[in-house]
Design a protein around this motif. Structure first.
Motif, PDB file in Angstrom:
ATOM      1  N   THR A   1      44.175  41.582  31.044  1.00  0.00           N
ATOM      2  CA  THR A   1      44.566  40.759  29.907  1.00  0.00           C
ATOM      3  C   THR A   1      44.325  39.288  30.208  1.00  0.00           C
ATOM      4  O   THR A   1      43.948  38.916  31.321  1.00  0.00           O
ATOM      5  N   ALA A   2      44.626  38.464  29.209  1.00  0.00           N
ATOM      6  CA  ALA A   2      44.550  37.013  29.402  1.00  0.00           C
ATOM      7  C   ALA A   2      45.709  36.516  30.250  1.00  0.00           C
ATOM      8  O   ALA A   2      45.731  35.344  30.646  1.00  0.00           O
ATOM      9  N   GLU A   3      46.678  37.400  30.545  1.00  0.00           N
ATOM     10  CA  GLU A   3      47.833  37.029  31.364  1.00  0.00           C
ATOM     11  C   GLU A   3      47.511  36.991  32.845  1.00  0.00           C
ATOM     12  O   GLU A   3      48.335  36.580  33.660  1.00  0.00           O
ATOM     13  N   SER A   4      46.324  37.408  33.216  1.00  0.00           N
ATOM     14  CA  SER A   4      45.937  37.398  34.620  1.00  0.00           C
ATOM     15  C   SER A   4      45.672  35.968  35.059  1.00  0.00           C
ATOM     16  O   SER A   4      44.725  35.326  34.595  1.00  0.00           O
ATOM     17  N   ASN A   5      46.499  35.458  35.942  1.00  0.00           N
ATOM     18  CA  ASN A   5      46.378  34.083  36.422  1.00  0.00           C
ATOM     19  C   ASN A   5      46.146  34.004  37.922  1.00  0.00           C
ATOM     20  O   ASN A   5      46.327  32.953  38.519  1.00  0.00           O
ATOM     21  N   ILE A   6      45.779  35.120  38.518  1.00  0.00           N
ATOM     22  CA  ILE A   6      45.558  35.179  39.957  1.00  0.00           C
ATOM     23  C   ILE A   6      44.070  35.095  40.243  1.00  0.00           C
ATOM     24  O   ILE A   6      43.277  35.872  39.702  1.00  0.00           O
ATOM     25  N   GLU A   7      43.682  34.156  41.091  1.00  0.00           N
ATOM     26  CA  GLU A   7      42.276  34.004  41.431  1.00  0.00           C
ATOM     27  C   GLU A   7      42.137  33.577  42.886  1.00  0.00           C
ATOM     28  O   GLU A   7      43.065  33.023  43.478  1.00  0.00           O
ATOM     29  N   ALA A   8      40.987  33.855  43.438  1.00  0.00           N
ATOM     30  CA  ALA A   8      40.745  33.581  44.853  1.00  0.00           C
ATOM     31  C   ALA A   8      40.175  32.188  45.063  1.00  0.00           C
ATOM     32  O   ALA A   8      39.575  31.597  44.169  1.00  0.00           O
TER      33      ALA A   8
ATOM     34  N   GLY B   1      47.701  30.258  38.404  1.00  0.00           N
ATOM     35  CA  GLY B   1      47.868  29.303  37.319  1.00  0.00           C
ATOM     36  C   GLY B   1      48.998  29.766  36.418  1.00  0.00           C
ATOM     37  O   GLY B   1      49.532  30.867  36.577  1.00  0.00           O
ATOM     38  N   PRO B   2      49.386  28.960  35.443  1.00  0.00           N
ATOM     39  CA  PRO B   2      48.927  27.612  35.165  1.00  0.00           C
ATOM     40  C   PRO B   2      49.658  26.584  36.030  1.00  0.00           C
ATOM     41  O   PRO B   2      50.336  26.953  37.001  1.00  0.00           O
TER      42      PRO B   2
END
Length: 590
Positions: free
Chosen positions: A290-297, A80-81
């Motif tokens: 952090t909130a900067e993590s935008n990687i998800e499975a 994301g985003p």
């Protein structure tokens, strides 16, 4: 901590573009090609700059999550985003003016070294060693370019500005691949077996690259209708046992492979990129915390992990606690399992809820991961605790960190022991570059492709990895057409399981897209990525399958992909290069 660090800045004095117009007299305080390549130590110092070809964990904050590209541009993950949809699935890929993948500057740097070896004062033995090192690095870069562009110009010497070779057409894929393999085999036979000290290019590293390159090239040829696939697969089968004998064990904890401050001397680590305070650091661990993590499975990635009994997951994926229960331990160490705790007003202290289910995976992680590695509840770099997983960004409860859009937050590179206090890139956990686990999986796959995979091979390779992951052994005779009802029916059941093992072992290491490309399975990205199943979509401000008025379903973030296109298997050549060299022809479809 005293580490042998394999990174250095390129030497400006000799690695810049050079031509034949050398002056007869050189300033005495500057090195030149004439004076820089004389002794063993000259070549050793110059070679340090060539190690920069290894990515490791990015030190540039703008590229911190680059290690995941091959996952979120495939079917394992999303980033994301909005605007970060995978370019292959969503029709966003296009020919660009320039490409960092088209890197003849690096090839020139290596050729500069290779072209001066015979003129040096070294012994023949030492000349052979440094030639081998140079051939390794050139092969590594050519392999990267070949895998993406197919046929590319082959340049094996330093070209002057007016050299006609600058404007030659692309060399055939057959010739480039043959040259890479020939160079690597020469290097294997002539390099010093132990290299030039700990954590340097040595015979084992060369063999590991032979395994990686030849599996890619062999399977690419098989599944893309090219000849001579067996020539390359045979090399994988040849070097595999040599490396397995030299590296008979693997690190006992999967998460420590990626979150250790020092990988030196660790079992199964063939080469790694070392990070050291005030010398070279990265920002990957901080990004994750952090909130900067935008990687998800994706749910597809979660579902691909086997259960501990060695069978595919067929349970209730609408109950997330049940979805994670009795699964391959690599799942828990890659994708954060579900939990819930109470967090105090100071955001640091926490307590269990009254529901025993909420602590199931908190207790589990204490038994499979050390205290400062993967423990629950998770926290950000300031120690502020996240009270729940899945933890949705749009309903973050005032806890913006450790959140995701679809529910499956990736935390493979999470730990609480490396320095992550500021955004300048201070993390110092080491990055594995070549490890024996890859060789095991290369060997298993190549043996299958050659019709030689059996229980003995499974025990030597896949079952070694499964033991660490607390998964029952692969029993080859039990794998039939009904073993996995969700299998791609065009893939043999046993091969499907071999490929599964590769997928989960390398989840989050950026390898998935290249695997899909070489298997001619790019269309796997056509499936809409979805995440966890929820019954409270409105509360969490997420969209679910079934329509906007439905409060229950699988969470999704990006729309349905437009689909993989056949010409995507090869990347487009940079438009600038085609403009400079009229003899370069663009790959079909671009």
């Amino acid at each position: 901590m005293n580490k042998n660090i394999i990174y250095f800045c390129f030497l400006i004095l000799v690695s810049s573009c050079m031509n034949n117009d050398f002056m007869d007299v050189y300033p005495k305080d500057q090195q030149t090609e004439t004076t820089a390549f004389k002794t063993y130590d000259n070549f050793k110092t110059y070679s340090w700059g060539l190690y920069n070809v290894f990515f490791g964990y990015a030190s540039d904050s703008r590229q911190t999550d680059s290690i995941f590209i091959g996952d979120y541009e495939a079917d394992n993950m999303i980033k994301g985003p909005y605007g970060n949809e995978g370019k292959w699935a969503y029709g966003k890929a296009k020919a660009e003016s320039e490409s960092a993948d088209w890197d003849y500057k690096y090839i020139r740097n290596v050729n500069l070294m290779l072209g001066n070896i015979d003129k040096s004062s070294m012994t023949d033995h030492d000349k052979d060693h440094w030639k081998s090192v140079g051939l390794f690095f050139r092969s590594y870069k050519y392999f990267q370019m070949l895998s993406k562009f197919g046929a590319i110009p082959w340049v094996d010497r330093v070209l002057s500005d007016d050299d006609e070779a600058l404007y030659e057409p692309r060399t055939s894929r057959d010739t480039v691949a043959d040259n890479i393999l020939a160079d690597l085999k020469w290097a294997e036979d002539h390099i010093k077996a132990s290299g030039d000290g700990n954590n340097t290019i040595n015979q084992s590293v060369v063999r590991a690259l032979i395994s990686r390159f030849c599996l890619f090239e062999g399977t690419w040829r098989k599944y893309h209708g090219l000849s001579n696939a067996d020539k390359y697969l045979t090399e994988v089968v040849r070097v595999g046992p040599l490396l397995m004998k030299q590296y008979p064990t693997i690190m006992s904890n999967y998460d420590e492979v990626f979150n250790s401050e020092d990988l030196s001397g660790q079992p199964g680590i063939i080469l790694y990129k070392a990070y050291e305070t005030n010398q070279l650091c990265h920002g990957l661990t901080r990004m994750v915390r952090t909130a900067e993590s935008n990687i998800e499975a994706t749910k597809d990635a979660v579902d691909c992990y086997l259960c501990t009994d060695g069978r595919p997951f067929t349970g209730n994926d609408k109950d997330i606690y049940g979805q994670f229960r009795n699964r391959d331990h690599r799942l828990y160490l890659t994708i954060c399992p579900p939990y819930k705790v109470n967090v105090s007003s100071n955001k640091i202290d926490w307590s269990y809820t009254d529901n025993p289910r909420d602590r199931e995976y908190i207790d589990l992680m204490t038994s499979i991961s050390k205290e400062t590695y993967h423990r629950l509840p998770t926290s950000n770099f300031k120690g502020f605790v996240c009270s729940i997983q899945p933890h949705f960004k749009n309903n973050n409860l005032g806890q913006a960190w450790n959140a995701s859009q679809m529910g499956f937050w990736v935390w493979k590179y999470y730990n609480t022991h490396t320095d992550a206090i500021n955004a300048k890139g201070v993390c110092t956990t080491d990055a594995p570059l070549f490890r024996i686990e890859e060789v095991l999986l290369d060997y298993a796959e190549a043996m299958y492709e050659k019709g030689k995979f059996n229980q003995s091979v499974a025990d030597q390779t896949i079952n070694v990895l499964r033991k660490r992951a607390a998964v029952a052994d692969m029993i080859v005779k039990d794998i039939d057409e009904s073993f996995d009802p969700n299998r791609d029916l065009d893939v043999d059941p046993i091969l499907w399981e071999i490929r599964r093992e590769r997928r989960v072992e390398f989840m989050g290491e950026g390898r998935r897209l290249d695997d899909l490309r070489r298997w001619a399975k790019g269309h796997y990205v056509d499936k809409q990525p979805v995440g966890a199943y929820v019954n409270d979509a409105l509360k969490n401000k997420v969209k679910v399958t079934g329509g906007t008025n439905d409060n229950s379903g699988y969470v999704y973030y990006f729309a349905q992909p437009v689909g993989w296109q056949e010409h995507y298997y090869l990347y487009p050549l940079p438009l600038k290069q085609i403009a400079l060299n009229k003899n370069l022809k663009q790959n079909p479809g671009w």
